[in-house]
Write an enzyme that holds these catalytic residues in place. Sequence first.
Site, PDB file in Angstrom:
ATOM      1  N   TYR A   1      32.474  32.086  29.696  1.00 31.72           N
ATOM      2  CA  TYR A   1      33.394  32.873  29.947  1.00 31.72           C
ATOM      3  C   TYR A   1      33.495  33.552  27.810  1.00 31.72           C
ATOM      4  O   TYR A   1      33.068  34.567  27.490  1.00 31.72           O
ATOM      5  CB  TYR A   1      34.944  32.178  29.677  1.00 31.72           C
ATOM      6  CG  TYR A   1      35.951  33.377  29.637  1.00 31.72           C
ATOM      7  CD1 TYR A   1      36.513  33.728  31.118  1.00 31.72           C
ATOM      8  CD2 TYR A   1      36.901  33.321  28.894  1.00 31.72           C
ATOM      9  CE1 TYR A   1      37.393  34.340  30.734  1.00 31.72           C
ATOM     10  CE2 TYR A   1      37.905  34.734  28.625  1.00 31.72           C
ATOM     11  CZ  TYR A   1      38.195  34.897  29.813  1.00 31.72           C
ATOM     12  OH  TYR A   1      39.258  35.889  29.845  1.00 31.72           O
TER      13      TYR A   1
ATOM     14  N   LEU B   1      45.433  44.836  32.107  1.00 33.00           N
ATOM     15  CA  LEU B   1      44.598  44.786  33.146  1.00 33.00           C
ATOM     16  C   LEU B   1      42.848  44.323  33.119  1.00 33.00           C
ATOM     17  O   LEU B   1      42.667  43.360  32.567  1.00 33.00           O
ATOM     18  CB  LEU B   1      43.506  46.546  32.539  1.00 33.00           C
ATOM     19  CG  LEU B   1      44.575  47.455  32.386  1.00 33.00           C
ATOM     20  CD1 LEU B   1      43.649  49.028  33.252  1.00 33.00           C
ATOM     21  CD2 LEU B   1      44.829  47.475  34.363  1.00 33.00           C
TER      22      LEU B   1
ATOM     23  N   THR C   1      44.666  33.748  39.544  1.00 30.88           N
ATOM     24  CA  THR C   1      45.424  35.010  39.801  1.00 30.88           C
ATOM     25  C   THR C   1      43.927  35.670  40.597  1.00 30.88           C
ATOM     26  O   THR C   1      42.912  34.698  40.276  1.00 30.88           O
ATOM     27  CB  THR C   1      45.209  35.712  37.898  1.00 30.88           C
ATOM     28  OG1 THR C   1      43.945  35.541  37.754  1.00 30.88           O
ATOM     29  CG2 THR C   1      46.509  35.185  37.331  1.00 30.88           C
TER      30      THR C   1
HETATM   31  P1  NAD Z   1      44.802  40.530  37.906  1.00 28.74           P
HETATM   32  O1  NAD Z   1      44.046  40.446  38.953  1.00 28.74           O
HETATM   33  O2  NAD Z   1      46.101  39.073  38.812  1.00 28.74           O
HETATM   34  O3  NAD Z   1      45.708  41.615  37.059  1.00 28.74           O
HETATM   35  C1  NAD Z   1      45.229  42.819  37.018  1.00 28.74           C
HETATM   36  C2  NAD Z   1      45.889  43.699  37.227  1.00 28.74           C
HETATM   37  O4  NAD Z   1      45.356  45.273  36.398  1.00 28.74           O
HETATM   38  C3  NAD Z   1      46.653  44.202  39.129  1.00 28.74           C
HETATM   39  O5  NAD Z   1      48.111  44.919  38.368  1.00 28.74           O
HETATM   40  C4  NAD Z   1      45.836  45.714  39.219  1.00 28.74           C
HETATM   41  O6  NAD Z   1      46.370  46.643  39.431  1.00 28.74           O
HETATM   42  C5  NAD Z   1      45.572  46.143  37.654  1.00 28.74           C
HETATM   43  N1  NAD Z   1      44.682  46.918  37.538  1.00 28.74           N
HETATM   44  C6  NAD Z   1      42.384  46.857  37.545  1.00 28.74           C
HETATM   45  N2  NAD Z   1      42.178  48.356  37.728  1.00 28.74           N
HETATM   46  C7  NAD Z   1      42.695  48.760  37.727  1.00 28.74           C
HETATM   47  C8  NAD Z   1      43.332  50.340  37.317  1.00 28.74           C
HETATM   48  N3  NAD Z   1      41.707  51.135  37.286  1.00 28.74           N
HETATM   49  N4  NAD Z   1      44.483  51.383  37.038  1.00 28.74           N
HETATM   50  C9  NAD Z   1      44.727  50.454  37.210  1.00 28.74           C
HETATM   51  N5  NAD Z   1      45.470  49.274  37.431  1.00 28.74           N
HETATM   52  C10 NAD Z   1      44.454  47.776  37.600  1.00 28.74           C
HETATM   53  O7  NAD Z   1      45.297  39.415  37.083  1.00 28.74           O
HETATM   54  P2  NAD Z   1      45.688  38.950  35.885  1.00 28.74           P
HETATM   55  O8  NAD Z   1      44.780  37.198  35.476  1.00 28.74           O
HETATM   56  O9  NAD Z   1      46.335  38.794  35.188  1.00 28.74           O
HETATM   57  O10 NAD Z   1      44.980  39.328  34.192  1.00 28.74           O
HETATM   58  C11 NAD Z   1      45.728  39.740  33.407  1.00 28.74           C
HETATM   59  C12 NAD Z   1      45.030  39.388  31.936  1.00 28.74           C
HETATM   60  O11 NAD Z   1      45.350  38.457  31.938  1.00 28.74           O
HETATM   61  C13 NAD Z   1      43.197  40.122  31.995  1.00 28.74           C
HETATM   62  O12 NAD Z   1      43.379  40.858  30.519  1.00 28.74           O
HETATM   63  C14 NAD Z   1      42.934  38.537  31.303  1.00 28.74           C
HETATM   64  O13 NAD Z   1      41.660  38.473  30.690  1.00 28.74           O
HETATM   65  C15 NAD Z   1      43.709  38.191  30.999  1.00 28.74           C
HETATM   66  N6  NAD Z   1      44.214  36.484  31.245  1.00 28.74           N
HETATM   67  C16 NAD Z   1      43.793  35.736  32.222  1.00 28.74           C
HETATM   68  C17 NAD Z   1      44.332  34.103  32.342  1.00 28.74           C
HETATM   69  C18 NAD Z   1      43.881  33.742  33.713  1.00 28.74           C
HETATM   70  O14 NAD Z   1      43.868  32.507  33.790  1.00 28.74           O
HETATM   71  N7  NAD Z   1      43.812  34.370  34.504  1.00 28.74           N
HETATM   72  C19 NAD Z   1      43.828  33.743  31.025  1.00 28.74           C
HETATM   73  C20 NAD Z   1      44.323  34.269  29.831  1.00 28.74           C
HETATM   74  C21 NAD Z   1      44.054  35.559  30.024  1.00 28.74           C
END
Ligand code: NAD
Length: 397
Positions: free
Chosen positions: A241, A145, A281
């Site tokens: 961050y 999430l 993303t």
């Molecule tokens: P994203 O915005 O692409 O995806 C977020 C997801 O959460 C979506 O499917 C959205 O529908 C869902 N969501 C949000 N609120 C919700 C709710 N209340 N109920 C149900 N679903 C909900 O984000 P992402 O970048 O893929 O991030 C996912 C994880 O990966 C996070 O923990 C982020 O910190 C981590 N992360 C991201 C990166 C990056 O560079 N993007 C790097 C390392 C780690």
Amino acid sequence: MSTMTTTVIKPRIRGFICITSHPTGCEAHVQEQINYVKSKPPIESGPKKVLVIGSSTGYGLASRIALAFGAGADTIGVFFEKPPEGGKPATAGYYNSTAFEKFAKAEGLYTKNFNGDAFSDEMKEQVCETIKKDLGQVDAVIYSLASPKRVHPRNGTVYSSALKPIGQTFTAKTLDTDKELIKDITIEPANGAEVTDTLAVMGGEDWLFWIEALKKAGVLAPGAMTVAYSYIGPSVTWPIYRDGTIGQAKKDLETTAKKISAMLAHENGKALVSINKAVVTQASSAIPVVPLYISLLYKVMKEKGLHEGCIEQMYRLFATQFYNSKQPTLDSDGRVRVDDWEMREDVQQAVQKLWLEVTSENIRDISDFEGYKTEFLKLFGFGLPGVDYEAPVSLDV
Ligand code: NAD
């Protein structure tokens, strides 16, 4: 309900978000990720029944695709997306999830989507009931999430997350992706409530609530694994961050992993945090400084033949750390690291050098800003090869 209205959809970007999305383009984006997984060796001894929380975009969607099409897993996906309404397209994650369902069902894989608030108790109950009825138990739970707010299911408080430094003002270069300008950004430190509120949204409590609910319902298979995602990155991003409000929440996620592991230990289950690399993303586009860092990082990693997006990272995570008879290699803090290539010394040194040099004038030459923009548009289904963007499409899928 299906209507016959069709329309031509163009990207409409507002700040760090695109307020339109393209159904055919989103489907092509999902197909592209499926094709990548199919081009790789299958993930042997992978999970067969998987719950993905945050499954519609970014790392969660890529996890679902990697496990469904790499390991043949049946999947349940939970996400929060808007359907098409009043002539406006749905959000990209809605179209992605519909496309995923279509492709997975075509392969004979069980697929169920839950569109609603993952933080709520009702959603947890519904998902547990469905697992019990349709799958019996799940053997993997992916927690991915990223949300700006959370309504707490037990006390009703609405928490909003902040992306701020802690203890000191932070000034750094940032990229205004809209105006295509490098400028300085100054962010004042968070107050105490912003720190605790961000922790309430992005920390580990909801992950723990999910595992408790699944365990209580008896729908977590013995030996089940659960993984949540986090980021560390280079020191230029630390004030905003790792050492900022979001970093505190991520530290809480790590503490929660240990709690959940202890909870599942008697049945050989485990909970881990995987540190993933920086990728484009919807969530990462919203963090100041990060889009500039990603533009420089992509340039360096592409030149070195090390580039990965969400799907390459998630395939590598499952294929080399969890399954294929592999055990996760953990760092000294017990975390999985698939940010290893990003954090390589030669990569970081090259990025650091470019970071000092980059200006509005040279951004196109010394960074991969073009690649950043291409990836950003793809998140919303735009710029996919083979899609006719002049053709009217139905908003309903
Ligand atoms: P994203 O915005 O692409 O995806 C977020 C997801 O959460 C979506 O499917 C959205 O529908 C869902 N969501 C949000 N609120 C919700 C709710 N209340 N109920 C149900 N679903 C909900 O984000 P992402 O970048 O893929 O991030 C996912 C994880 O990966 C996070 O923990 C982020 O910190 C981590 N992360 C991201 C990166 C990056 O560079 N993007 C790097 C390392 C780690």
